[in-house]
Design an enzyme around this catalytic site. Sequence first.
Site, PDB file in Angstrom:
ATOM      1  N   GLN A 239      42.137  38.727  38.329  1.00 19.94           N
ATOM      2  CA  GLN A 239      42.431  39.831  39.237  1.00 19.94           C
ATOM      3  C   GLN A 239      43.264  39.335  40.416  1.00 19.94           C
ATOM      4  O   GLN A 239      43.499  38.139  40.590  1.00 19.94           O
ATOM      5  CB  GLN A 239      41.113  40.413  39.757  1.00 19.94           C
ATOM      6  N   ASP A 365      25.554  42.969  40.660  1.00 18.08           N
ATOM      7  CA  ASP A 365      26.572  43.441  41.604  1.00 18.08           C
ATOM      8  C   ASP A 365      27.955  43.148  41.038  1.00 18.08           C
ATOM      9  O   ASP A 365      28.804  42.557  41.700  1.00 18.08           O
ATOM     10  CB  ASP A 365      26.382  42.749  42.959  1.00 18.08           C
TER      11      ASP A 365
END
Length: 528
Positions: A239, A365
């Site tokens: 990313q 998460d």
Amino acid sequence: MRNALASYRPTKPELAVFVSGITSMGLEILAVRIVAPQFGSHIYTVGGILTVLLAALSLGYWQGGKRAARATVREMVWLMLATAVYVAVVVYADELLLSYTSTLALPPRYASLPAVVILFGPPTYLLGFISPYAAELSRKRGVGEASGHVYALGTIGSILGSGATTFVLIPALSIAQIGVAFGLILVATAVALTLPSPPRRPTVASVAVVALLVVAASGTPAALDHRGDVVYETETAVQQLEVVDDGDVRTMYLDGARHSATDLEDPDRHVFAYTEYFHLPMLMADDPDEVEDVLFIGGGGYTGPQDFQRHYDVDVDVVEIDPEVTAAAEAYFGLEHGEHMTSHAEDGRQFLQNADEEYDVIVLDAYKKDQVPFHLTTEEFMQLAADRLSDDGVLLANVIAAPEGSGSEFYRAEHATAEQVFPQVYGFRTSDSDAVQNVQLVATKDDERLTREELERRTDERDLGVNLSDELRNRMDDPETDDVPVLRDDRAPVDTLLDPMFGQRYVIEETEDSEPTAANPAIVARAG
């Protein structure tokens, strides 16, 4: 056979089609990294890129086929140079074009299409001419043999372009550097096609295009970053990663979305209010003093794991799939590894499958607002997590969704899925609004359901260092789940469940000590 391969010299048309394959597929991979920070990396963005580029390539094939009877090597030279010029435009002005096209009034799932068309349609269209030209100029006998040879070479080039861009270039270079590299490859190929006696005009044009690529790489249109001062940015293998300072608040952005924040003056403060809810498992556990081993799946800036270490005498394992995110947490968010803090660079589910450790708390998460790894949502995953939890263990999942109404489908499906494995499942909203937000789903193995009164008593009695009274008031009743599926490995329509959230407000509440800024008035964004 070996001698034949050693003596093989590609013709000029063969070289052109091979390089066009490399470049077209390389640009396709690069398009995802360029467009995702602005529009997200969900299925609509990726599918839109594939659709536009395939359409542009097909149009180029069709037009090239109509003109192929008049094809010349010199015309292929100009196609290569024209494509390189447009690549320079992409390198120089991609952010400006992305910002402009994002303001167009389109349904969210189609929002990325204008940007993709403008940025990558023209160069892909131009490259589409090369294959029919090369087939026409081929020395092979017969249309079938010529076409098969050309498209085989183009496909081999595409394989090389895809693999090299994915596994070599993106981890090593910036997006601008990769774009310039493709432009230079196109120019070099154009020059090679004119040898041994390069004409004056293509030669001068080649020099001009190289200069244009250098200028494009050296600077982009000036723009004020409303988020603050960018202190670090890189393209990882997974990313785009940025670290941005806005006053005393430092935020980590992944693909343009906020993922962690810390107060540089007061590291103990929870900048994002939802991270305080990560302490709920310490209320759910029968005895918090017996909580010894904690696992976080998803690290980001490691603000959650570090907060656990500060408050409790526990060992913390963190599974963060992107090692460069962990490195940034060390450099910019104060992360220190030691005897009680260990990081693992791998997929969360694979880690659990291979783990021998038993955990008292697992905090999941790893979800993004526009992209959720479906294999971390299913009943099989929930069962795996339950198997790795102690008898009194607690799972907390940070689910990004609306708490009710439109946009709540993903949360309600996750709630229904967790109920297949865990006897008790609770939901906590983190904002008073009904907007898309961080909804905390807590699951326990306890057969007895904890009442609000019992949890309030525990928060008064237990010295956790975090007052969870406000969080307990945000506990929700069990949602209706009759209209949502239980997610399973063989059927987990996560993208469909996320679809209603696209275009809705995404609210991340900040703690009361936070001073609203121009960048973060309440931290409100658009989901998707």
